[in-house]
Design an enzyme around this catalytic site. Structure first.
Site, mmCIF file in Angstrom:
data_model
loop_
_atom_site.group_PDB
_atom_site.id
_atom_site.type_symbol
_atom_site.label_atom_id
_atom_site.label_comp_id
_atom_site.label_asym_id
_atom_site.label_seq_id
_atom_site.Cartn_x
_atom_site.Cartn_y
_atom_site.Cartn_z
ATOM 1 N N SER A 189 0.828 -1.205 0.000
ATOM 2 C CA SER A 189 0.000 0.000 0.000
ATOM 3 C C SER A 189 0.873 1.270 0.000
ATOM 4 O O SER A 189 1.725 1.422 -0.863
ATOM 5 C CB SER A 189 -0.959 -0.052 1.199
ATOM 6 O OG SER A 189 -1.875 0.984 1.153
ATOM 7 N N ASP A 341 -9.925 -3.200 -5.378
ATOM 8 C CA ASP A 341 -9.036 -2.281 -4.672
ATOM 9 C C ASP A 341 -8.987 -0.973 -5.447
ATOM 10 O O ASP A 341 -8.700 -0.957 -6.647
ATOM 11 C CB ASP A 341 -7.631 -2.906 -4.599
ATOM 12 C CG ASP A 341 -6.623 -2.003 -3.895
ATOM 13 O OD1 ASP A 341 -7.008 -0.904 -3.445
ATOM 14 O OD2 ASP A 341 -5.454 -2.401 -3.817
ATOM 15 N N HIS A 371 -8.177 -4.499 -0.872
ATOM 16 C CA HIS A 371 -7.055 -3.745 -0.315
ATOM 17 C C HIS A 371 -6.776 -4.089 1.144
ATOM 18 O O HIS A 371 -7.699 -4.281 1.932
ATOM 19 C CB HIS A 371 -7.306 -2.240 -0.437
ATOM 20 C CG HIS A 371 -6.075 -1.437 -0.186
ATOM 21 N ND1 HIS A 371 -5.061 -1.363 -1.095
ATOM 22 C CD2 HIS A 371 -5.665 -0.729 0.890
ATOM 23 C CE1 HIS A 371 -4.075 -0.628 -0.603
ATOM 24 N NE2 HIS A 371 -4.413 -0.232 0.613
#
Ligand SMILES: *[C@@H]1O[C@H](CO)[C@@H](O)[C@H](O)[C@H]1NC(C)=O
Ligand SMILES: *[C@@H]1O[C@H](CO)[C@@H](O)[C@H](O)[C@H]1NC(C)=O
Ligand SMILES: *[C@@H]1O[C@H](CO)[C@@H](O)[C@H](O)[C@H]1NC(C)=O
Length: 401
Positions: A189, A341, A371
């Site tokens: 991320s 995501d 995600h």
């Protein structure tokens, strides 16, 4: 006592009202994911209420929850775990206990958390890094960095590069018994972006002697210049990460200007002179047809607002803005993307950009992924999806590092 009961009752009502949010049909362990998503959305809702009432900011509330999950450096039968600092950057080092005749491989892991939250101390990252050290017989370093909004861009990048440069010194590599030709930088991320930006910097800096052998980017965030990609539209109310929350947190990382999130949400935050950069994130050419679907590409609306924010055009902020000659020196790369995501298309476009520049790329796409799934890898919040991502990541590293 009465107020505690009231709070609990309120939480239950909020949780119940969030549990019926539909999630995509192909997601496994549906009820568990719906419950997790409801917990996240309840916390978000409470954080927003606290901020509105003026008790505390949303981000203070969420970081309080994150900190409940921090672990101590506990060694086990296989791995010695120590918290220390590289220059003044906090790190956790995992050293395998078994004897090794030759220098070891090493993995530097930069955690995610939307630039505002988290640490290598979180249960899931501690578990992953320990697992990596044990499975690969590798030295693993979890890196922390200063968090937004107290510290904005580029503090996070500066901490990341400082820790990596410190580690890449001969005397430090020797101290930990690391083979300088077998070093990986990984991250998920926002940590995936830091990993990508730091790797670009290391590979292109002539003064850094030892280079990175591979990088692994797990559902990375890689650009802030286009906030209306197909994946942003499809996952507006995504599991765990919604578009509004992503916009709020990224904005906190960039500026204190309270009007910025609205401009970012409308995708009208870029200045006129950024026009030449859009070819690097032109999803009509960089996304495979399967993901473009019938979405229509429109030219960006520039110059609507006049933020004087150099960060917006900086490759350390948006590694996708590097030109082909800056990408050419990058090492063999693993990129994992998840279908559900909001950041999916960042990863997909980086795959295309790297391949066009001749970089070796392994791309794994998880059709039922969402995600942040790596954070659900250790009990009590564990999902098969988290373990699947862990196993793909580890098996790629084992073959390529
Ligand atoms: C230590 O390693 C062995 C072999 O990989 C494994 O079976 C065991 O579970 C590990 N112990 C811990 C505490 O992880
Ligand atoms: C994006 O690509 C399309 C072709 O698919 C082209 O018409 C358009 O001009 C490009 N825009 C930018 C900003 O590069
Ligand atoms: C790529 O960017 C670098 C750094 O900004 C610049 O020096 C170089 O000329 C650029 N290369 C190309 C081909 O545009």
């Amino acid at each position: 006592m009465g107020s505690k009961a009231l709070c609990l009752a309120l939480c239950c009502v909020l949780f119940a009202s969030h549990i019926y949010i539909p999630i995509p049909g192909n997601i496994e362990e549906r009820w568990k994911v719906m419950a997790l998503d409801a917990i996240f959305k309840t916390c978000t809702f409470m954080g927003m209420c606290f901020e509105y009432i003026g008790i505390m900011t949303y981000e203070d509330f969420i970081s309080m929850i994150f900190r409940l999950d921090y672990t101590q450096p506990l060694s086990d039968e296989n791995v010695t775990v120590t918290d220390t600092a590289f220059t003044d950057i906090p790190v956790r080092v995992y050293l395998p206990k078994r004897k090794s005749e030759t220098p070891r491989r090493a993995v530097i892991y930069i955690h995610g958390g939307a630039y505002c939250f988290g640490s290598f101390k979180q249960t899931a990252f501690d578990f992953l890094n320990r697992w990596t050290a044990n499975k690969l017989d590798a030295v693993v370093v979890g890196v922390d960095y200063r968090l937004a909004p107290q510290h904005r861009f580029p503090a996070q990048f500066e901490d990341g590069i400082a820790a990596v440069k410190f580690f890449l010194q001969d005397k430090i590599l020797t101290k930990y018994g690391v083979d300088p030709t077998r070093i990986c930088i990984s991250g998920d991320s926002s940590g995936g972006r830091l990993a990508a930006a730091v790797t670009q910097q290391v590979q292109n800096d002539l003064e850094i002697k030892h280079k990175i052998k591979v990088q692994a980017l797990l559902y990375p965030h890689l650009q802030v210049i286009d906030s209306y990609l197909p994946s942003h539209r499809e996952n507006e109310n995504g599991v765990v990460l919604t578009r509004d929350i992503a916009i709020k947190l990224v904005s906190l990382y960039i500026t204190e200007d309270k009007t910025f999130p609205q401009a970012l949400k409308r995708n009208q935050h870029m200045p006129l002179e950024s026009r030449p950069l859009f070819k690097f994130v032109n999803w009509s050419t960089l996304l495979p047809k399967k993901y473009r679907k019938d979405y229509v590409y429109t030219e960006p609306i520039l110059g609507r607002t006049s933020y004087s924010l150099p960060a917006l055009m900086d490759i350390r902020m948006s590694p996708l803005l590097a030109n082909d000659s800056q990408l050419q020196n990058l090492p063999s790369t693993f990129i994992l993307t998840c279908q559900h995501d909001i950041l999916r298309d960042d990863g997909l476009m980086y795959v295309s950009r790297l391949q066009n520049a001749g970089v070796q790329v392994t791309h794994e796409h998880i059709e039922d992924g969402f995600h942040g799934a790596l954070s659900f890898m250790a009990s009590p919040l564990y999902l098969h999806l988290g373990l699947r991502i862990r196993d793909m990541y580890i098996s790629w590293l084992d073959k390529n590092l």
